[in-house]
Design a protein around this motif. Sequence first.
Motif, PDB file in Angstrom:
ATOM      1  N   SER A   1       0.841  -1.198   0.000  1.00 19.33           N
ATOM      2  CA  SER A   1       0.000   0.000   0.000  1.00 19.33           C
ATOM      3  C   SER A   1       0.879   1.253   0.000  1.00 19.33           C
ATOM      4  CB  SER A   1      -0.891  -0.006   1.247  1.00 19.33           C
ATOM      5  OG  SER A   1      -1.398   1.291   1.479  1.00 19.33           O
TER       6      SER A   1
ATOM      7  N   ALA B   1      -6.560  -0.590  -0.598  1.00 21.23           N
ATOM      8  CA  ALA B   1      -5.902  -1.302   0.505  1.00 21.23           C
ATOM      9  C   ALA B   1      -6.626  -0.961   1.808  1.00 21.23           C
ATOM     10  CB  ALA B   1      -4.436  -0.908   0.583  1.00 21.23           C
TER      11      ALA B   1
ATOM     12  N   TYR C   1      -2.596   0.154  -3.942  1.00 22.52           N
ATOM     13  CA  TYR C   1      -1.564  -0.858  -4.122  1.00 22.52           C
ATOM     14  C   TYR C   1      -0.605  -0.504  -5.245  1.00 22.52           C
ATOM     15  CZ  TYR C   1      -3.718  -4.122  -0.878  1.00 22.52           C
ATOM     16  OH  TYR C   1      -4.202  -4.722   0.254  1.00 22.52           O
TER      17      TYR C   1
END
Length: 438
Positions: free
Chosen positions: A5, A24, A30
């Motif tokens: 993340s 995330a 991500y």
Amino acid sequence: MQFVSTRGKVPATGFGAALAQGLAPDGGLYLPASWPVPVSPASLPDASQLPQIANQLIAPFIAGDDLAPQLPAITAGAFDFPAPLVPLDGGRRLHVLELFHGPTAAFKDFGARFLAESLTRVRAGASRPLRILVATSGDTGGAVAAAFHNRPGVEVAVLFPKGLVSPTQERQLTCWGGNVQSFAVRGTFDDCQRLVKEAFLDENLRSRAELSSANSINIGRLFPQMVYYAASSLRVWREHGEPASYVIPSGNLGNALACLLARQLGLPIADVHLAHNANRTVPDYLTTGDWKPRSSIATLASAMDVGNPSNFERLQNIYPVISSMREAVTADTVDDAAIRSRIKLGFEQLGQIWCPHTAVAAEAYARLPESRRSKGRWILVATAHPAKFREIVEPLLGREVAVPQSLAALFARPVACTEIDAGLESLRAQLMAEQENP
Ligand SMILES: *Cc1c(COP(=O)(O)O)cnc(C)c1O
């Protein structure tokens, strides 16, 4: 390959899980944990073979994931329409990359179809349904609805601002039925986005179905978008021995980010120029160094009306200091008057009929200094078919725009949608009722 993340507060996760989650759990986006070894352009297949190029480019990212053996089936299903590169000035310097030959006539079909092929496989055999929530200002919702329509184990809820999308777009959002529900929200696009975020945090809704987002924060939309940049740059490289530079109509920066990823992977790509409409947060940032997100302004290129681009968080993660971002991209801003005149000029000078978004790119290209334009080869990215924006384009050109067969087929379907208030209670009541009486 693992995915991390941008906010770094959750453990790394695999390809399939990152796609299924969308956002995330720490609210970040991500990104790959590391960059694969760059490809050598010579090792890639012929530029017309989009699924084969996709397999080679995406393989390092999906390696080790349960989904990896299914990649060829996923790309075969997703890349079943072409992305032609059309020469504009007798093939000397300028091309247009037409990304509007998919089912809903905008580039978002590439991402939506790859995501649908992938998520259907990730969820195969799951005990609970997957519910995709998508807030749309126009094109995303149609592409996602088309891609997920009739897929088992998946339910889609599309939220759009009532009265604020084009008549053609509204048809594309409401003509599906079956596993796709459309909600006309009494509010703005920002209200729709807020509702989706609130729904994600709602325990009641979470207990009934797995929730996911198909907005461009989903990394599953970025990978397939690299593929047409790879194919078009390879074509230019093989024909002319020069890298390709791109002008990309940009809003949330998902399409632009995919181009930057393709360049990172070793494709022969030189400059990337971001063409924004009057929503000028990104061009202003590159000029001043101050990141000042703002409310979005309505423009003719409505699919780019974004005042706080969600993918900026990824861009900043990749280029953390402003000097590195300025080396990676340049940007310009184009107002509605210039969009109108460029649509007319495109037709008069080149015989091209452009949608307002593509016209933003064409105008930004025309404004580049001659020294930059004459360097290398340039590609204007055409993000939507002009027939999707007939209401704008036809009066300017004084002629009708031919409607592609895929759009005509959608116009023939019956439409249905539910009007709701812009509060979570209204949305929750609708989604829960739906689940109790499927
Ligand atoms: C979504 C969209 C854009 C903007 O793309 P981003 O990835 O959000 O930057 C441009 N043109 C059209 C037609 C679109 O639908």
